[in-house]
Design an enzyme around this catalytic site. Structure first.
Site, PDB file in Angstrom:
ATOM      1  N   GLU A 326       0.804  -1.220   0.000  1.00  0.00           N
ATOM      2  CA  GLU A 326       0.000   0.000   0.000  1.00  0.00           C
ATOM      3  C   GLU A 326       0.842   1.276   0.000  1.00  0.00           C
ATOM      4  O   GLU A 326       0.755   2.089   0.930  1.00  0.00           O
ATOM      5  CB  GLU A 326      -1.002  -0.050   1.169  1.00  0.00           C
ATOM      6  CG  GLU A 326      -1.872  -1.300   1.062  1.00  0.00           C
ATOM      7  CD  GLU A 326      -2.997  -1.387   2.099  1.00  0.00           C
ATOM      8  OE1 GLU A 326      -2.972  -0.624   3.077  1.00  0.00           O
ATOM      9  OE2 GLU A 326      -3.886  -2.227   1.922  1.00  0.00           O
ATOM     10  N   ASN A 373       1.917  -3.801  -3.792  1.00  0.00           N
ATOM     11  CA  ASN A 373       0.553  -4.286  -3.620  1.00  0.00           C
ATOM     12  C   ASN A 373      -0.311  -3.142  -3.105  1.00  0.00           C
ATOM     13  O   ASN A 373       0.118  -2.385  -2.241  1.00  0.00           O
ATOM     14  CB  ASN A 373       0.625  -5.414  -2.564  1.00  0.00           C
ATOM     15  CG  ASN A 373      -0.658  -6.157  -2.343  1.00  0.00           C
ATOM     16  OD1 ASN A 373      -1.222  -6.704  -3.290  1.00  0.00           O
ATOM     17  ND2 ASN A 373      -1.113  -6.216  -1.088  1.00  0.00           N
ATOM     18  N   HIS A 409     -10.213  -6.364  -2.416  1.00  0.00           N
ATOM     19  CA  HIS A 409     -11.235  -6.369  -1.372  1.00  0.00           C
ATOM     20  C   HIS A 409     -12.435  -5.668  -2.013  1.00  0.00           C
ATOM     21  O   HIS A 409     -12.564  -4.444  -1.960  1.00  0.00           O
ATOM     22  CB  HIS A 409     -10.744  -5.610  -0.130  1.00  0.00           C
ATOM     23  CG  HIS A 409      -9.606  -6.300   0.554  1.00  0.00           C
ATOM     24  ND1 HIS A 409      -9.754  -7.533   1.163  1.00  0.00           N
ATOM     25  CD2 HIS A 409      -8.315  -5.953   0.712  1.00  0.00           C
ATOM     26  CE1 HIS A 409      -8.591  -7.907   1.673  1.00  0.00           C
ATOM     27  NE2 HIS A 409      -7.705  -6.975   1.411  1.00  0.00           N
ATOM     28  N   GLU A 439      -5.727 -10.445  -2.499  1.00  0.00           N
ATOM     29  CA  GLU A 439      -6.464 -10.484  -1.227  1.00  0.00           C
ATOM     30  C   GLU A 439      -7.970 -10.518  -1.465  1.00  0.00           C
ATOM     31  O   GLU A 439      -8.750  -9.852  -0.771  1.00  0.00           O
ATOM     32  CB  GLU A 439      -6.096  -9.245  -0.367  1.00  0.00           C
ATOM     33  CG  GLU A 439      -4.598  -9.099  -0.141  1.00  0.00           C
ATOM     34  CD  GLU A 439      -4.216  -7.973   0.813  1.00  0.00           C
ATOM     35  OE1 GLU A 439      -5.108  -7.429   1.494  1.00  0.00           O
ATOM     36  OE2 GLU A 439      -3.029  -7.644   0.869  1.00  0.00           O
ATOM     37  N   ASP A 441     -11.736 -10.757  -1.530  1.00  0.00           N
ATOM     38  CA  ASP A 441     -12.937 -11.121  -0.767  1.00  0.00           C
ATOM     39  C   ASP A 441     -14.105 -10.267  -1.255  1.00  0.00           C
ATOM     40  O   ASP A 441     -13.911  -9.168  -1.767  1.00  0.00           O
ATOM     41  CB  ASP A 441     -12.764 -11.084   0.757  1.00  0.00           C
ATOM     42  CG  ASP A 441     -12.217  -9.791   1.334  1.00  0.00           C
ATOM     43  OD1 ASP A 441     -12.214  -8.761   0.631  1.00  0.00           O
ATOM     44  OD2 ASP A 441     -11.800  -9.805   2.514  1.00  0.00           O
TER      45      ASP A 441
HETATM   46  C1  XIL Z   1      -5.147  -7.476   7.645  1.00  0.00           C
HETATM   47  C2  XIL Z   1      -5.331  -8.772   8.400  1.00  0.00           C
HETATM   48  O1  XIL Z   1      -6.254  -9.566   7.710  1.00  0.00           O
HETATM   49  C3  XIL Z   1      -5.792  -8.493   9.791  1.00  0.00           C
HETATM   50  O2  XIL Z   1      -5.850  -9.698  10.542  1.00  0.00           O
HETATM   51  C4  XIL Z   1      -4.868  -7.499  10.479  1.00  0.00           C
HETATM   52  O3  XIL Z   1      -5.375  -7.157  11.743  1.00  0.00           O
HETATM   53  C5  XIL Z   1      -4.703  -6.259   9.632  1.00  0.00           C
HETATM   54  O4  XIL Z   1      -4.282  -6.611   8.338  1.00  0.00           O
HETATM   55  N1  XIL Z   1      -4.759  -5.029   3.233  1.00  0.00           N
HETATM   56  C6  XIL Z   1      -3.616  -5.775   3.414  1.00  0.00           C
HETATM   57  C7  XIL Z   1      -3.580  -6.879   4.395  1.00  0.00           C
HETATM   58  O5  XIL Z   1      -2.641  -5.580   2.678  1.00  0.00           O
HETATM   59  O6  XIL Z   1      -2.302  -7.113   4.914  1.00  0.00           O
HETATM   60  C8  XIL Z   1      -4.577  -6.626   5.509  1.00  0.00           C
HETATM   61  O7  XIL Z   1      -4.593  -7.737   6.377  1.00  0.00           O
HETATM   62  C9  XIL Z   1      -5.947  -6.367   4.917  1.00  0.00           C
HETATM   63  C10 XIL Z   1      -5.937  -5.140   4.054  1.00  0.00           C
END
Ligand code: XIL
Length: 519
Positions: A326, A373, A409, A439, A441
């Site tokens: 990020e 990322n 996400h 990631e 979802d």
């Molecule tokens: C999240 C985890 O899923 C949580 O358990 C933790 O508390 C915080 O991080 N973007 C990302 C991931 O790049 O690393 C994050 O993961 C979710 C959002």
């Protein structure tokens, strides 16, 4: 003249060769009209069997079930022959598969524990689906003749619908539909001439990509369903948290690789690759001592020591890293930092910290793929543009950047359509970079269409990646809804993943399968 006459002759010879070659390679004889009639009969018997299970008269001995299958089969053959259809070449393996299918149904009948009325509703639904799948001889026939325009050759839409409708039947007890799903998948396998169905990771392997999930070692150790499901279905592991800075170097100079190592061991035992995240992430899970860096030298010393120690430790075992996670501002606002997220490394080292981090990682493991990322970059807009510009500039400066992770996400990102996502992927692959969906979802709680729409959406997202050769993997952010991070981040009870709380495969799972099967 002679030439013109020769060409049709050649064409016919080629055609004959093609037909012969096809006949020689076919494992099963093609499904003919007689076979289709038999499958229709089997569909009716399948429905009847489910119904009788639902009425509380379970049929569970092999001899009886074999007899039911044979009767359905024989009756169909008699009817077809009478109607002048030739049954001599009809596949002989199918009755055995139908018998196995019926046995699955019987096992399902025994394994359920709902109230009778509820059970009956579920079983009727399964029966109807079974019948739909088997009687759809139009599809089966086109499939058998290798017609690529077959709309849904693997019956996946029927399976997605089945799962979605199943969820809507509210039952007072916990009620597993996994056995029913297995039974129905046998029907799909039957339609495709296979004796078994393949797990997601096997389908992904056929498409040439890994399919991954983010996991925590304690879930794998504590939940007896977690490890077997994860190992069966996935071929890539991302540590959800255990390779982040607060775990790997909680105190300056003191490294902790215990939980990360456990995950890498698990991955190796199960033939999975590991995708590491994240060597630097300014937004979360960054210890206070890093934030307190006094000047550029101090910040650079910490970044160098951290990245080189972690990457060296896992060299050869972690296939790729999110080197900076990020790097952009939250919603792509330009601000005073030209769209880069403001944190200690940016403040002390300037925008060059990203190229520095990449170079440190490359030196520590030249074979590892190095990624940036981010999220909210899947749809067009200022943030996506900034990400493209960042990648372009880094490549122009010769920084060792191999790939871009699009987090996906989807609830945060506004559910971009597959077309929109594919365009985003291509913007980066056009630069010569790889892309992964890292990631994924998809929130479904209280949303129109619920888990059914979610399944269709999963299918389109996997398909978008599969459509672009440079898109190299899809990873979901968790395995079962039960452990989804979203439940702790403002969305209690959210159901964004492919397995539900009871480890049942959801429409999302069948959607992903459908994308692979259609590829
Ligand atoms: C999240 C985890 O899923 C949580 O358990 C933790 O508390 C915080 O991080 N973007 C990302 C991931 O790049 O690393 C994050 O993961 C979710 C959002």
């Amino acid at each position: 003249m002679r030439g013109n006459q020769l060409i049709p002759g050649l064409q016919i010879a080629l055609l004959v060769l093609l037909v012969v070659a096809r006949a020689a390679t076919a494992v099963e004889p093609a499904l003919d009209a007689c076979g289709a009639a038999k499958l229709r009969a089997a569909g009716n018997a399948c429905r009847a069997l489910f119904t009788s299970e639902g009425r509380g008269s379970p049929v569970n001995d092999r001899a009886r079930i074999t007899a039911i299958a044979a009767r359905a089969w024989g009756k169909a053959e008699a009817v077809a022959t009478k109607a002048g259809v030739d049954c001599t070449n009809t596949t002989s393996a199918a009755p055995l598969l139908v018998t196995d299918l019926f046995l699955e149904i019987a096992r399902f009948g025994q394994s359920t524990d709902g109230t009778r009325a509820c059970r009956a509703r579920h079983l009727r639904l399964a029966g109807a689906t079974c019948r739909t799948l088997l009687r759809d001889d139009g599809n089966l026939l086109r499939l058998a003749h290798g017609d690529p325009s077959t709309p849904d050759p693997v019956g996946t839409q029927a399976l997605i619908d089945f799962h979605a409708r199943w969820q809507k039947i509210r039952c007072p007890t916990s009620f597993t539909h996994d056995a029913a799903a297995n039974a129905l998948e046998s029907v799909v396998a039957l339609a495709n001439g296979h004796a078994t169905t393949l797990a997601l990771r096997e389908l992904a392997a056929r498409a040439g990509i890994p399919v991954g999930a983010a996991v925590e070692p304690e879930y794998l150790a504590q939940d007896p369903q977690f490890a077997p499901t994860f190992a069966r279905e996935f071929s890539s592991l991302t540590p959800e948290n255990k390779m982040k800075w607060d775990t790997t170097e909680p105190v300056r100079g003191q490294f902790n690789f215990v939980p990360g190592d456990a995950l890498v061991d698990f991955a190796e035992q199960h033939g999975m690759r590991v995708r590491g995240t994240a060597l630097f992430w300014g937004r979360l899970q960054l210890p206070d001592y890093v934030k307190a860096a006094v000047d550029a030298d101090d910040a650079r010393a910490m970044l160098t020591s951290h990245i080189s120690t972690v990457v060296s430790h896992y060299a050869g075992r972690v296939a790729e890293w999110d080197v900076v996670n990020e790097p952009l501002t939250l919603i792509g606002q330009v601000g005073t930092t030209d769209g880069l997220d403001d944190h200690v490394m940016l403040e002390k080292l300037g925008p060059g910290y990203i190229a520095e981090a990449l170079a440190i990682a490359r030196a520590a493991d030249p074979a590892a793929k190095l990624y940036l990322n981010d999220f909210l970059v899947e749809a067009p807009g200022a943030k996506q543009d900034r990400f493209v510009r960042l990648a372009t500039d880094l490549l122009a400066a010769g920084a060792p950047l191999d790939g871009i992770g699009l987090e996906c996400h989807m609830g945060l990102t506004g559910f971009p359509t597959a077309d929109v996502l594919e365009t985003a992927i291509r913007r980066f692959t056009d630069l010569g970079l790889e892309v992964e969906l890292t990631e994924l979802d998809v929130p479904a709680l209280g949303r129109p269409g619920g888990v059914g729409a979610q399944g269709t959406y999963y299918r389109s997202i996997f398909a978008a990646c599969l459509a672009v050769p440079g898109c190299r993997a899809v990873t979901t952010w968790g395995v079962s809804d039960h452990y989804s991070w979203l439940r702790n981040f403002g969305a209690p009870g959210e159901i964004p993943l492919m397995f539900d709380d009871a480890w049942m495969r959801k429409p999302a799972y069948f959607g992903a399968r459908a994308a692979f099967l259609a590829h």
